[in-house]
Every structure is written in C-alpha cells, then in structure tokens.
Design a protein around this motif. Structure first.
Motif, PDB file in Angstrom:
ATOM      1  N   ASN A 123      76.799 -31.832  31.143  1.00 52.40           N
ATOM      2  CA  ASN A 123      75.406 -32.117  31.584  1.00 52.40           C
ATOM      3  C   ASN A 123      75.117 -33.596  31.739  1.00 52.40           C
ATOM      4  OD1 ASN A 123      74.599 -29.403  31.695  1.00 52.40           O
ATOM      5  ND2 ASN A 123      74.019 -29.238  29.736  1.00 52.40           N
ATOM      6  N   TYR A 124      75.504 -34.534  30.631  1.00 55.86           N
ATOM      7  CA  TYR A 124      75.196 -35.726  30.342  1.00 55.86           C
ATOM      8  C   TYR A 124      75.853 -36.614  31.704  1.00 55.86           C
ATOM      9  CZ  TYR A 124      75.729 -40.508  28.650  1.00 55.86           C
ATOM     10  OH  TYR A 124      75.736 -41.969  28.508  1.00 55.86           O
ATOM     11  N   SER A 125      77.272 -36.291  32.114  1.00 58.61           N
ATOM     12  CA  SER A 125      77.968 -36.893  32.910  1.00 58.61           C
ATOM     13  C   SER A 125      77.552 -36.672  34.424  1.00 58.61           C
ATOM     14  CB  SER A 125      79.290 -36.941  32.928  1.00 58.61           C
ATOM     15  OG  SER A 125      79.982 -35.752  32.924  1.00 58.61           O
TER      16      SER A 125
ATOM     17  N   MET B  10      72.823 -35.362  34.635  1.00 55.62           N
ATOM     18  CA  MET B  10      72.046 -36.555  34.457  1.00 55.62           C
ATOM     19  C   MET B  10      72.273 -37.624  35.239  1.00 55.62           C
ATOM     20  SD  MET B  10      70.286 -35.943  31.612  1.00 55.62           S
ATOM     21  CE  MET B  10      69.947 -37.453  30.424  1.00 55.62           C
TER      22      MET B  10
ATOM     23  N   PHE C 248      80.547 -26.476  23.092  1.00 53.11           N
ATOM     24  CA  PHE C 248      79.263 -26.971  23.384  1.00 53.11           C
ATOM     25  C   PHE C 248      79.457 -28.444  23.716  1.00 53.11           C
ATOM     26  CE2 PHE C 248      75.975 -29.440  21.204  1.00 53.11           C
ATOM     27  CZ  PHE C 248      74.896 -28.766  21.463  1.00 53.11           C
ATOM     28  N   THR C 249      80.440 -29.057  23.108  1.00 54.98           N
ATOM     29  CA  THR C 249      80.694 -30.515  23.389  1.00 54.98           C
ATOM     30  C   THR C 249      80.917 -30.747  24.905  1.00 54.98           C
ATOM     31  OG1 THR C 249      81.804 -30.570  21.387  1.00 54.98           O
ATOM     32  CG2 THR C 249      81.803 -32.529  22.571  1.00 54.98           C
TER      33      THR C 249
ATOM     34  N   PHE D 234      79.978 -28.580  27.263  1.00 57.55           N
ATOM     35  CA  PHE D 234      78.811 -28.698  28.090  1.00 57.55           C
ATOM     36  C   PHE D 234      77.959 -29.889  28.218  1.00 57.55           C
ATOM     37  CE2 PHE D 234      79.106 -23.787  28.000  1.00 57.55           C
ATOM     38  CZ  PHE D 234      78.429 -23.503  29.447  1.00 57.55           C
ATOM     39  N   TRP D 235      77.849 -30.309  26.981  1.00 59.64           N
ATOM     40  CA  TRP D 235      76.949 -31.584  26.656  1.00 59.64           C
ATOM     41  C   TRP D 235      77.327 -32.706  27.513  1.00 59.64           C
ATOM     42  CZ3 TRP D 235      78.470 -36.386  24.824  1.00 59.64           C
ATOM     43  CH2 TRP D 235      77.369 -37.033  24.785  1.00 59.64           C
ATOM     44  N   TYR D 236      78.689 -32.744  27.472  1.00 55.49           N
ATOM     45  CA  TYR D 236      79.358 -33.760  28.234  1.00 55.49           C
ATOM     46  C   TYR D 236      79.094 -33.706  29.836  1.00 55.49           C
ATOM     47  CZ  TYR D 236      82.498 -37.311  29.934  1.00 55.49           C
ATOM     48  OH  TYR D 236      82.866 -38.527  30.592  1.00 55.49           O
TER      49      TYR D 236
END
Lengths: 73, 535
Positions: free
Chosen positions: A50-52, A55, A43-44, A46-48
C-alpha cells in the motif's frame, strides 16, 4: 493501578477473541507463534505494498492535470 | 374439485363427504376396518391416468394449506463464514506442518509394502490434528446416574490430548447433555425393575424367536401399541439396531427410499443394508420431496417408494412437518417410515410423539419406529404399525430372530415409565418439559445466540461455527458446573460446529436459571451472539 488492570483485561479479552476467530485457541504454543509471525509478515507486506505502490500512485494522480490522467488511462 | 386418487381408479369429489362420512380422507376405512391409509396398487399405470413427469393426473400439492415450517435456520454473516473457513485453512495448514515435522508413531504403517493404507487419509488426519486438540470436550467419563445433575470425573493431559490421566477429583454439574427428556433416568420405578430382575434375571440368553419371550415382553408390546394407538408393536433390545435390522426386513433392492438429508446414521446404515436405492431430499423440504417422488413415480420401476424421516432431528432440533408429509404420501400413494427416537414421550400434549404434536392419526403413518433410550430412561426400540406389518417384521426383520431379547428389567422400566405417562405425574412431567424448553429457548434468544430448530423441540442446538469456540464454550460451561455437549464434524458440516443443550423435565427453574447465567457469561466472553434477529 485500576487503569492498568482495565487495559490488561481489555487486551486479554480481545486476545482470546482473536485466538477464537482464527482457530488458534486450540493449537500448541509454537504453532500459535508461527501463525502470529505469518500474520505479521502478511500485514507488513500489505502495508509495504500500500505504502509503495498505492500511495505513490495516488500521489501521482493527485499531482497530475486532467490531460495527464487521460494519458495515463 | 374432482380428482383421481393415484392408481385407485375411483374418482371422487374431495369437497364432499365420502360414503363413510370422512371428509379429507383423514382415515381410510375398508370393510369397517381402519387401515394405515396406504392403498396398495397393483399397477401404477392403470390406464385412466397418464403418468408424466408431473406424476400423472394427480394435481400438485398446494403447500400453502399445510404447516411446512422446516425449523429456524438463521444464516450467518459473510464475515463469520469467511472467518470460519479461514480458521479451518489455518488448522489444516498447521496440521500438515505438524505431521511433516513430528510424525507420530501411530501415523507410520510398517511392513505394509504393496497393501492399501489401513486408514482413510483425511479422517485420520482430521482425528489427529483437529479432533485430538479438542478431545477433552468429548468422551468425558461420569460417575453417577445422568439425572438433572451428574458427576463428571475430571481428567487432565500431559501430552497435548494424546492421552489423559484422572486427577482424582470429581465435579457435580447440571446435566444439559443427556437425552433424559422426561427425567426417567434415575427415577424411582426401581422397585418394580428390581423385582423383574429377580424374577427373570438380567439376560434371557436367547433371541425372542427361541426361548427369549417372557410375559413382560408381550405386555410391553401390547402396551406400546396401545400407547401409540396402533394395532401392534415389536420391541428390540437396541435402539440403533431397531433401524439397522428392521429396514432390511421391509425394503429390498427394488424399492426406493426418499431419505431426509439429516437422517440419523442408523437409518442410513439400515437403508444400505437393505440395498434399497436411496435418494436424499433437502432437510424438511416437502417441495423437494414432492419433486423427487413424482420423478420416481414417472420412472415406473419401483416396487415401493418409502419416505424415511425422523420426528425430531437430534443435531438440528427441528421437527418434521408431518401433516404435510402425510398429505403428500396420500396423494401420491407413497409409504412413510417415521423414526421417533427423540420425539416419542417428549412431544405432543399426551407425549405420543410427533403424530400427537402435528395432529396426525398414528394409523396414517405406515411404520412408526422409536426408541426407549431417551424419554423412558431405558434401552431398546420399537416398531409399531398394522398387525400385518409387525408379523412380517417378526419373520423377516433380523432383530426378532437373531438378536438377543430385551433384558427383562429394561422392559419393566419402560412399562413403568409408559404407564406413568398417563397418570397425573406423567402429564406434570410433560408440562414441565414444555415449560423448560420454552423458557430456555426464550432466554437464549434474548442473549442473541443463533439457536436452530422448532420452538417446541427439547433439543436446542446453538451454533458457534468453529471448533475453538465449541471447545472454549464447553470448557467455560464446565467451569460453571454445567455439563453439556459440543458437536462438530463428522456429526455436522465442517463449518457448523455447535453446542447442543438437551432439556429435561427433571430440571428445576432454579437450575435452569443457573445454566442461563453460565451460558450468558460464556456468550459475553467468547462473542457468540451471532444472531441478527430481534431480541
């Protein structure tokens, strides 16, 4: 007190549903912990990602003019 | 519509009555005798029909005329399917990690250099790391007769299900797991059974062909044949053995068996022992069966082609579309082997099984096989059909010559139960079973769970997909004092685990209401309402 109990019930209900959906219901405790950690890492990441990447890409697209988009594509 | 019956050389108009007054070849009458409907042909290539891939001049079946309902099989959502597969991958991954880090003693083979491994790697892995984790739901010992209620002996484990120990407590549960369809398990035919045990003893210590035939056996065979409406029957002491020992007597290397994909292990084993060629058709799919049969006829090399099906499929709860199969076998000149293990006694207005249910004359089915272990609360099985067939089986089926004769008290129990079926009490039990089945299936549908099979089938499988859900449901139901059976791989596909409820005439409405309540609680808690049909 009643409110806290309700929240506890809600969390334990959905925790059991999570365990059932991922087949973790029937495995040992240490195996559960391993899989929670694996899910957490996934999950982390994926989040990173998506974020980096996503986004910032979208931000770049939004700030650019139509002419720039043509060039990017 | 003028047509040629396959290989028989006689053209006739199917719309007109034939010379015996039968319209649709409903019963075959030759020389005033009713035969089983199969007409032996000397040569399928009889000159006036050309066999191509379509099966020669025989017109294709018009399936819209027949009831071909294969049973209800609701598809799950893509999300459910994906999650089920994902869960299995997690289980496999954890199993491999487990095996790598803590190899159990049973998994290491010593002093076996140069030999092939003793066990199939996947199956031992599966039984250690998937089956073992849910083992507390299987092989549960009971300490009472399996009537409407039973007593479970409780167990617990100290080492994550590798071993169990008894807690010393017992639990009285409503029994939704036994195949006690008519409630004859633990029924009061006991006086007659005890008398038979006193007169003949428990074992005859001899096969039927030697000194193992008592008047009780003859009586049972005659009663079974009369019960089913055929010429003769042979009884065998073991239900599973009836198939595995009977089929090799009937089929040989030159014969082709068209077998349903969900057929029971005993049929599959019997076909393998017979060394017959087996081709599998999709479950209850008569169109696929017709395709395979026509292709097989076109090959022109089989001594006989036999359709092998079951009446009620125990893992799917489906009923065979028998009328359609009989029509097909008539048109193409095939033979039909019907295993009525779960349907005899439990289906049809008179309890005669799936023939009675589908309105097919029993003489139209070449081989009627069934067991006494379910509806009749006894043991053993039978094969019934024409006298010629039964005589053949006595000679060439291994059961009559080599297997131990049926125990006399068991024979007496079957006789008593079978006679009771034709009395008011038996009819009452049949009605009760049908009512219970409809009530229970209806309630499950309202809960929104996915039930498989035919509305009339007393076996009600409920799909839960994953092993965890199966184990959790069995645990929750046991806590609510309902004993039932979870079924998973290898009895079902890996991702189609299910809970199987078996209804009985001995359940009262109050008991079933308690069961429904318990199931509804489990469904709410575990989220088993997968169905997307109208409730």
């Amino acid at each position: 007190m009643e409110f806290v109990k309700k929240i506890q019930q809600f969390i334990s209900y959905w925790y059991v549903r999570y365990l059932l959906a991922t087949e973790l219901y029937m495995v040992d405790t240490w195996e559960k912990v391993v899989m929670h950690i694996v899910f957490g890492i996934m999950f982390t990441l994926f989040w990173y990602f998506n974020y980096s990447i996503i986004m910032s890409g979208i931000a770049q697209l939004r700030s650019s003019t139509a002419h720039d988009v043509e060039q990017i594509l | 519509m003028a047509t040629t019956i396959a290989g028989s050389r006689n053209e006739r108009d199917l719309n007109k009555l034939d010379k015996h007054g039968f319209k649709d070849l409903k019963q075959n009458v030759h020389n005033g005798k009713t035969t089983n409907g199969y007409m032996k042909t000397n040569d399928l290539r009889n000159g006036d029909t050309k066999f191509g891939l379509s099966g020669g001049g025989v017109p294709k079946m018009d399936w819209s005329k027949y009831d071909t309902f294969p049973g209800s099989f609701e598809k799950c959502t893509l999300l459910t399917a994906a999650l089920t597969h994902f869960g299995l991958y997690i289980l496999m991954f954890l199993g491999f990690v487990n095996q790598l880090l803590f190899t159990p003693k049973v998994a290491t083979e010593k002093n076996r250099e140069g030999y092939a491994p003793l066990y199939d790697p996947f199956e031992t892995f599966f039984s250690r790391y998937v089956y073992r984790r849910v083992q507390h739901c299987f092989n549960r010992p009971i300490t009472s007769a399996p009537g409407a209620e039973l007593t479970l002996k409780e167990r617990c484990t100290d080492d994550r299900n590798w071993t169990f120990r008894f807690t010393g407590t017992e639990r009285r549960c409503i029994n939704l797991g036994s195949y006690n369809y008519l409630g004859f398990a633990g029924h009061s035919t006991h006086a007659a059974v005890a008398a038979a045990a006193r007169q003949y003893g428990l074992a005859l210590c001899s096969p039927r062909a030697e000194l193992g035939t008592t008047p009780l056996h003859r009586d049972l065979e005659a009663t079974t044949a009369k019960f089913l409406g055929v010429e003769a029957a042979i009884v065998v002491g073991m239900g599973f053995g009836t198939n595995t020992l009977g089929l090799p007597g009937l089929l040989g290397p030159g014969s082709l068996a068209l077998s349903d994909e969900k057929n029971h292990a005993s049929l599959i084993m019997g076909l393998r022992l017979a060394r017959a060629t087996v081709r599998v058709f999709r479950h209850n799919d008569v169109r696929h069966l017709e395709q395979l049969a026509r292709a097989a006829i076109a090959e022109r090399k089989w001594t006989k082609i036999v359709i092998v099906v079951e009446g009620v499929y125990s893992m799917e709860g489906t009923i065979v579309p028998l009328a359609a199969m009989v029509a097909l076998k008539r048109r193409l000149g095939l033979q039909l082997y019907l295993d009525e293990a779960h349907s005899v006694g439990a289906l049809g207005p008179r309890g005669r099984g799936v023939c009675d249910h589908a309105g097919v004359a029993p003489a139209d089915v070449d081989v009627l096989m069934g067991t006494f272990t379910k509806s009749f609360g006894a043991a053993g099985g039978y094969i019934a059909g024409s006298a010629k067939l039964i005589n053949w089986l006595r000679q060439y089926g291994h059961a009559h010559t080599y297997a131990h004769a049926m125990s006399p008290p068991v024979a007496q129990q079957i006789l008593s139960a079978m006679r009771l079926l034709d009395e008011d009490e038996g009819r009452q039990r049949l009605r009760q079973l049908r009512d219970n089945t409809h009530y229970f299936r209806d309630q499950l549908r309202r809960m929104g769970v996915v039930t498989l099979g035919h509305p009339d089938s007393p076996v009600v499988p409920v799909l839960v997909y994953t092993f965890s859900k199966m184990a959790a449901t069995v645990e929750r139901l046991t806590e609510s004092n309902v004993a039932t059976v979870g079924v998973g791989f290898p009895a079902t596909p890996l991702n189609k685990a299910r809970i199987r409820f078996c209804l009985s005439a001995s359940h009262s409405r109050a008991q079933l209401e308690r069961c429904v309540e318990a199931v509804a609680r489990a469904v709410r808690e575990l989220g088993l309402d997968y169905s997307r049909q109208a409730r």
